[in-house]
Design a protein around this motif. Structure first.
Motif, short mmCIF file in Angstrom:
data_model
loop_
_atom_site.label_atom_id
_atom_site.label_comp_id
_atom_site.label_asym_id
_atom_site.label_seq_id
_atom_site.Cartn_x
_atom_site.Cartn_y
_atom_site.Cartn_z
N MET B 86 54.25 12.28 -45.82
CA MET B 86 55.18 13.14 -45.08
C MET B 86 54.46 13.87 -43.93
O MET B 86 54.97 13.94 -42.82
N PHE B 95 60.39 16.78 -38.06
CA PHE B 95 60.34 17.32 -39.41
C PHE B 95 61.64 17.09 -40.20
O PHE B 95 61.60 16.63 -41.34
N PHE B 99 62.00 14.93 -43.59
CA PHE B 99 62.46 15.52 -44.86
C PHE B 99 63.68 14.77 -45.41
O PHE B 99 63.87 14.70 -46.61
N PHE B 102 61.82 12.15 -47.11
CA PHE B 102 60.82 12.61 -48.08
C PHE B 102 61.45 13.19 -49.35
O PHE B 102 61.02 12.85 -50.47
N VAL B 103 62.47 14.03 -49.19
CA VAL B 103 63.04 14.71 -50.37
C VAL B 103 63.65 13.70 -51.35
O VAL B 103 63.28 13.70 -52.54
N SER B 106 60.77 11.24 -52.75
CA SER B 106 59.87 11.89 -53.71
C SER B 106 60.62 12.15 -55.01
O SER B 106 60.09 11.88 -56.10
N PHE B 125 69.45 20.07 -46.90
CA PHE B 125 68.15 20.69 -46.65
C PHE B 125 67.66 20.39 -45.23
O PHE B 125 67.22 21.29 -44.51
N ILE B 129 67.00 23.05 -42.22
CA ILE B 129 65.68 23.14 -41.57
C ILE B 129 65.86 23.04 -40.06
O ILE B 129 65.28 23.81 -39.29
#
Lengths: 513, 153
Positions: B86, B95, B99, B102-103, B106, B125, B129
């Motif tokens: 990430m 970013f 995310f 990534f969120v 993961s 999310f 952000i």
């Protein structure tokens, strides 16, 4: 002082600050209610986000998180027998038996009211004790400030861990990290290894976020603790009627204990709560009720751990000596907003400083309202899956740290500190001494150098004033605490109350039914 | 694995590193070297004492042990690895876009199996952000690839 308070009031009651305090309190309770997350972690994640905010908006939010998280820790302590924060350990003793008897909601009400009372008393102590202490700090020269910094470091290194050697190792690590960069007095590079990004030193925020936000995320993912609705329940519906008047003496004692413990560096909410719970049991006519669901037990623990909150900021704000990890993080927040702890805080930055102190008071009152209105939401937050929460925390800290200096190097550094912090926790090396050392190391070094210049490099100059001699004596006594503890344990055949308070697991084994 | 064995290893490795640090600190100019030398010397001493104490504890039976189940280790390294990916990807993709991937990725790799929640959480999310950092705080962050794909800007 009153002029400063009056000038702070319009700032404090501006819509942005009120919103920040309410938001911070709610976020704080949510963080506290999630086992594994703490106020320190919440504030550490938040600081980078508040970088561009008005100082009082940011500080109001931090005050809310601090007070909210301390109460939030009681929710899983009562309903699940898992303290949401370390300070919630003593709440388990009577809170969970109350929940098992079907009085969970009553226990939560007692915890909430006690937290609000403890927090308010603590904020008033901060308001009235800080200015005289700050005025006294004006009399301190380089020698006294040097010894004060050493005292702060020694106290937190020795008192925080059962093994003082680990506390001291942590402090030394912090001192080394604090020395990285160009020496401000000589212009020489230290521990930079020709890396350009290290020339300016290591940003305290990068260290704070790495040490306090990443390890809980890694632990959450690693342990993957999932809670089912059956394990939580609704808190019970039995209403036996709370004898509020009966709790007043407990609140009085717990508030005093919390404030005193809070002022002493190296202690913390868990010690305050344990001592207060123990005191409530000691003075009770029927001691056998404790540990089996006594409302006084919940009130004593929760009132004391919140009474510790603002009081722990007294040495941090007045002398620049943070006594706990959370006050170190808040100190970092002040530094980010250009506010240097010490007497200047109460003169040059008086409106914001008093605004922040009053925010500690207002958020304690807000906590009562928010806690009553959002009880069900706060219970539900415990269902939040840690496997989803862990990557969110990592993502939030990543962008937060990147946004400070637009530096990817800082993000890598934060991750490295995070893994280091996780390892330190596994090896039972306390994190707080390292953070404190980063803050206090440069203070101690610059004042030592100044003192040596004034004293013409005579070491005896470091012991030339009465305050310095008193401080050296206190430092020696503090360092001897573990020896005294060991001797007491040896002669009594059982650990002292303070030793148990600083080791929750040992306390749980002894007191829990 | 026994806690004392891990502690002995860590303390010895730390002591060796600390000696290197001490030697490095001795090379600083006089005024700048004073505190680093004292601190590194003290740290080396503390680490040696810790190593000796841990090694002595190894001689006694019992003692604390560090237990890591395979699941613990797998999840720890999974989150660490996805975090590294990430951090590498964020400046290139933006970013919020990173995310967004990534969120859920993961979460899924860590063992969370409710696909709908993974997607919904990631979208909310990432949007938050973007709004907080780009709109409210106006931080100069890398351009968002997702925004370019959807709007063509």
């Amino acid at each position: 002082m009153w002029d400063s308070i009056l000038s702070a009031l319009p700032l404090l009651f501006s819509p942005a600050v009120l919103l920040a305090m309410a938001g911070g309190t709610t976020i704080g309770v949510l963080i506290g209610a999630l086992p594994g997350l703490s106020a320190t972690m919440g504030i550490a994640v938040l600081i980078p986000l508040t970088f561009t905010m008005d100082p009082l908006v940011a500080l109001g939010m931090m005050a809310g998180i601090y007070n909210g998280a301390m109460y939030g820790g009681a929710i899983p302590a009562i309903l699940l027998r898992i303290p949401g924060t370390p300070a919630g350990i003593a709440t388990v003793f009577d809170g969970h038996p109350m929940a098992k008897k079907g009085q969970g909601l009553e226990a939560m009400k007692i915890a909430l009211t006690s937290s609000a009372i403890g927090g308010s008393v603590s904020a008033l102590a901060l308001l009235f004790l800080s200015p005289p202490l700050a005025a006294m700090a004006l009399k301190f020269g380089p020698v006294e400030v040097f010894w004060l910094a050493i005292f702060g470091l020694a106290a937190i290194s020795v008192l925080l861990s059962d093994a003082p050697i680990k506390g001291l190792i942590s402090a030394c690590l912090g001192l080394v990290i604090g020395m990285v960069g160009i020496d401000s007095m000589t212009g020489n590079e230290r521990f930079t290894f020709n890396v350009m990004d290290l020339m300016g030193g290591i940003d305290i925020l990068v260290l704070l976020t790495g040490l306090y936000a990443i390890p809980p995320a890694l632990t959450l993912a690693q342990e993957a603790m999932l809670l089912s609705r059956n394990s939580i329940g609704s808190g019970g519906r039995t209403r036996s009627g709370i004898g509020w008047r009966r709790l007043v003496p407990t609140w009085c004692r717990a508030s005093v204990i919390g404030v005193i413990v809070g002022i002493i560096p190296g202690t913390g909410g868990n010690i305050a709560a344990m001592l207060s719970w123990n005191e409530a049991r000691r003075v009770a006519k029927d001691k056998s009720r404790f540990g089996k669901g006594a409302p006084e037990g919940v009130a004593a623990a929760e009132c004391a751990n919140n009474a510790d909150n603002a009081a722990s900021l007294i040495p941090a704000l007045t002398l620049g000596i943070p006594g706990s990890s959370v006050s170190a993080v808040i100190l970092g927040g002040l530094l980010v907003h250009g506010m240097l702890p010490g007497p200047d805080l109460f003169t040059r930055s008086a409106p914001v400083t008093y605004g922040f102190i009053l925010a500690m008071l207002v958020t304690s009152i807000m906590l009562f309202v928010i806690g009553r209105l959002g009880a069900r939401l706060f219970i539900n937050v415990m269902y939040m899956p840690p496997l989803l929460l862990a990557p969110i925390i990592i993502a939030l800290t990543t962008i937060g740290v990147y946004a400070i200096n637009n530096s990817l190097f800082d993000v890598w550094l934060m991750l490295a500190f995070g893994v280091m912090g996780w390892g330190m926790e596994r090896l039972k090396i306390p994190l707080a001494p390292a953070v404190l050392a980063v803050i206090l190391g440069p203070v101690a070094e610059s004042n030592l150098r100044r003192a040596m210049l004034i004293g013409r490099h005579e070491v005896s100059y470091l012991f030339s004033s009465t305050i310095a001699i008193v401080m050296v004596t206190i430092i020696v006594l503090t360092v001897l605490v573990p020896v005294i503890r060991r001797l007491l344990t040896h002669y009594r055949g059982r650990p002292s109350k303070l030793a148990m308070a600083s080791d929750p697991e040992r306390a749980r084994q002894r007191f829990e039914p | 694995m026994r806690q004392a064995a891990v502690e002995t290893g860590v303390a010895l490795a730390g002591a060796i590193l600390s000696v290197f640090g001490l030697v490095h600190a001795l090379g600083f100019t006089r005024d700048s070297a004073y505190l680093p030398t004292v601190v590194m010397g003290f740290l080396t001493l503390l680490l040696v004492v810790w190593a000796v104490r841990s090694a002595l504890a190894l001689r006694h039976e019992g003692g604390e042990s560090m237990r890591f189940s395979p699941g613990h280790v797998r999840r720890f390294f999974t989150l660490l690895a996805t975090s590294i990916v990430m951090i590498v990807a964020a400046p290139r993709l933006g970013f919020a876009t990173t995310f967004l991937l990534f969120v859920p990725l993961s979460g899924m790799l860590l063992g969370y199996r409710r696909g709908k929640w993974l997607v919904v959480t990631a979208i909310i999310f990432s949007l938050l952000i973007y709004v907080i950092f780009q709109v409210v705080l106006d931080r100069p962050l890398p351009p968002e690839m997702a925004l370019r794909l959807f709007t063509g800007i």
